[in-house]
Design a protein around this motif. Sequence first.
Motif, PDB file in Angstrom:
ATOM      1  N   LEU A 246      20.004   0.986   3.934  1.00  0.00           N
ATOM      2  CA  LEU A 246      20.722   2.039   3.195  1.00  0.00           C
ATOM      3  C   LEU A 246      19.757   2.969   2.481  1.00  0.00           C
ATOM      4  CD1 LEU A 246      23.590  -0.090   1.579  1.00  0.00           C
ATOM      5  CD2 LEU A 246      23.807   1.509   3.505  1.00  0.00           C
TER       6      LEU A 246
ATOM      7  N   SER B  44      22.599   5.046  -1.891  1.00  0.00           N
ATOM      8  CA  SER B  44      23.623   4.080  -1.493  1.00  0.00           C
ATOM      9  C   SER B  44      23.308   2.681  -2.002  1.00  0.00           C
ATOM     10  CB  SER B  44      23.775   4.077   0.033  1.00  0.00           C
ATOM     11  OG  SER B  44      24.358   5.296   0.460  1.00  0.00           O
TER      12      SER B  44
ATOM     13  N   VAL C 246      29.423   5.063  -0.880  1.00  0.00           N
ATOM     14  CA  VAL C 246      28.525   4.931   0.271  1.00  0.00           C
ATOM     15  C   VAL C 246      29.172   5.576   1.498  1.00  0.00           C
ATOM     16  CG1 VAL C 246      27.295   3.309   1.779  1.00  0.00           C
ATOM     17  CG2 VAL C 246      27.529   2.812  -0.670  1.00  0.00           C
TER      18      VAL C 246
ATOM     19  N   SER D 267      28.312   9.192   1.789  1.00  0.00           N
ATOM     20  CA  SER D 267      26.893   9.554   1.861  1.00  0.00           C
ATOM     21  C   SER D 267      26.630  10.568   2.971  1.00  0.00           C
ATOM     22  CB  SER D 267      26.045   8.303   2.106  1.00  0.00           C
ATOM     23  OG  SER D 267      24.702   8.655   2.344  1.00  0.00           O
TER      24      SER D 267
ATOM     25  N   ASP E 181      23.008   6.133   6.775  1.00  0.00           N
ATOM     26  CA  ASP E 181      24.209   5.632   6.111  1.00  0.00           C
ATOM     27  C   ASP E 181      25.454   5.935   6.942  1.00  0.00           C
ATOM     28  OD1 ASP E 181      22.604   4.823   4.062  1.00  0.00           O
ATOM     29  OD2 ASP E 181      23.209   6.389   2.642  1.00  0.00           O
TER      30      ASP E 181
END
Length: 435
Positions: free
Chosen positions: A192, A196, A207, A210, A215
Amino acid sequence: MTYQKLKGTADILPGESEKWQYIESSARDILKQYQFKEIRTPLFEQFDLFARGVGETSDIVSKEMYDFYDKGDRRVALRPEGTAGVVRSYVENKLFAPEYHRPMKLYYIGPMFRYERPQSGRQRQFHQLGVEVFGSKNASVDVETMLLALDLFKHFQLTDLKLVINSLGSNESRQLYRKELIEFLEPHFEELSKDSKDRLYKNPLRVLDSKDKKDKEIVKGAPSILDYLDEDSKEHFESVKRMLTAMTIPFEIDTNMVRGLDYYNDTIFEIITTNPKFGANATICAGGRYDSLVEEVGGPSTPAFGFGFGLERLILMLEHMGFDYPVSSLLDAYVVTIGEAVNEEAAKLTHELRQNGLSVEREFMSRKPAKQFKTADKLNARLVFTIGETELKERKVRVKDLTSGLENEVDLEELYTRFSEVYPTLLKSLEKEGE
C-alpha cells in the motif's frame, strides 16, 4: 517592489467576469425552480468544525487546510468546503425549528480554500456551487437533488455525462464492512501507499478512494460494501435505483466509490464526464447523504443530502467545447462630447438618462468624435447622444440610432423635465423614419 498574485489564485478580469455572472445567474434560475434558497456563511470557521465534520483522516484536513491561530489565540481555518459551515449555521440559527418549512433547501456560491498543487481547473482559492437539503430521509430527496445537478450541467449544453452512484450504508453496517475490509487489506499492507498505510486502521474506506495506481489494483478485489448493507439501507438504495430507472435516468454503480469526506452515509454519487478532453472519467460534481453530521455539530438528529462542484472546472469545460455565451447589449446610450465647455452638461445629461433607467456611458478622455463613435459601436450602444458647444448654446442634443444611422435633435430641458414623454417619442420617430 512589484507584487504578484499568490500561487494558486487567479484574477477574474472584465471579459471573463461576465462569463461567471452568466453561469451564476443561470444556476440561480434553475435553483429557484427547485425552490432552493441562498445561504451565505463566513469564509473562515473554527478549525474543529472542519476536523469533526469533514474527518481528520481526509486529505482536506490532514494536508490541505489553510489554518492558523488568530490574535485571540483561536485556531481557525479558511473554509475548504461548504457543507460544514452550512450545517453549523443550520444548528446555530435553529433552522430546524417547527416554523421553518421542511425539507429545507439551501444553496451557496462562493470561494473555498485548499492548499493543494495548482493545476488546470483547480486553484488554491476556488469557487464552488453547493446545495444542502435538511430534514427528510425520503429517497426521492436523493434522486431529486441528483437530477438538479444533472439539470445544471445540461443547461450549459454539456454532454458525455455519466451518473455514478453507490451506497455506504448506515454507520452500523459500515462498521461490519470496515472489519472485513481491514482483513482483506492487511495481507497487502507492505504494497500500500504511505497514505493508505496511515488510513488502514483509522478509516479503511479511504483506501478505496486512493488515487495511487498500486492501491487501485489492490482494491479491485475488495469485498463490496453493498453486500453489508442492513435492510433499511438496502431498501433505501433500491428505492433510489427504482426511481432513476422509472425516470429513464441512466446510471452506473461503482462499489469502490466512497467520496473523500468522512460524513457520508447511504447514497453517494458523482457526475463524471467521459469527454476525452478532460481526462478519463473526470469527476465534475459529487455529493451524497449525510444523516449524522447535524447531530455531530450539536443539533438534533436530522437527515440531509447535498452536493458541490467547482465553477473553475465548469468554465474550463465550456471553453473546451466552445460554448457560446449570450452577448447582452446592456448599453442604451453613449454620450459623445465635443469641447471642454460641455463637460458639466454631459455629466448632467448622463445622470438624467441613468435616473430614468437607461444604461449609459460617456466620454471622459476628450478624444476626437470619430474615436468616440467607434467606442460607442464597440460597446454595442443603441443610441449616441452628441453634445458640442453649438448644442450647448442652443440647449439641444443630437441623438443618433447606430442601427439605422438616422439622427434627430431633442431639446435638453424637455428631455430633463418630460423624459417619459419625450424619450418614447424620440425612439418612435427614429423607428418610423427607418421603416
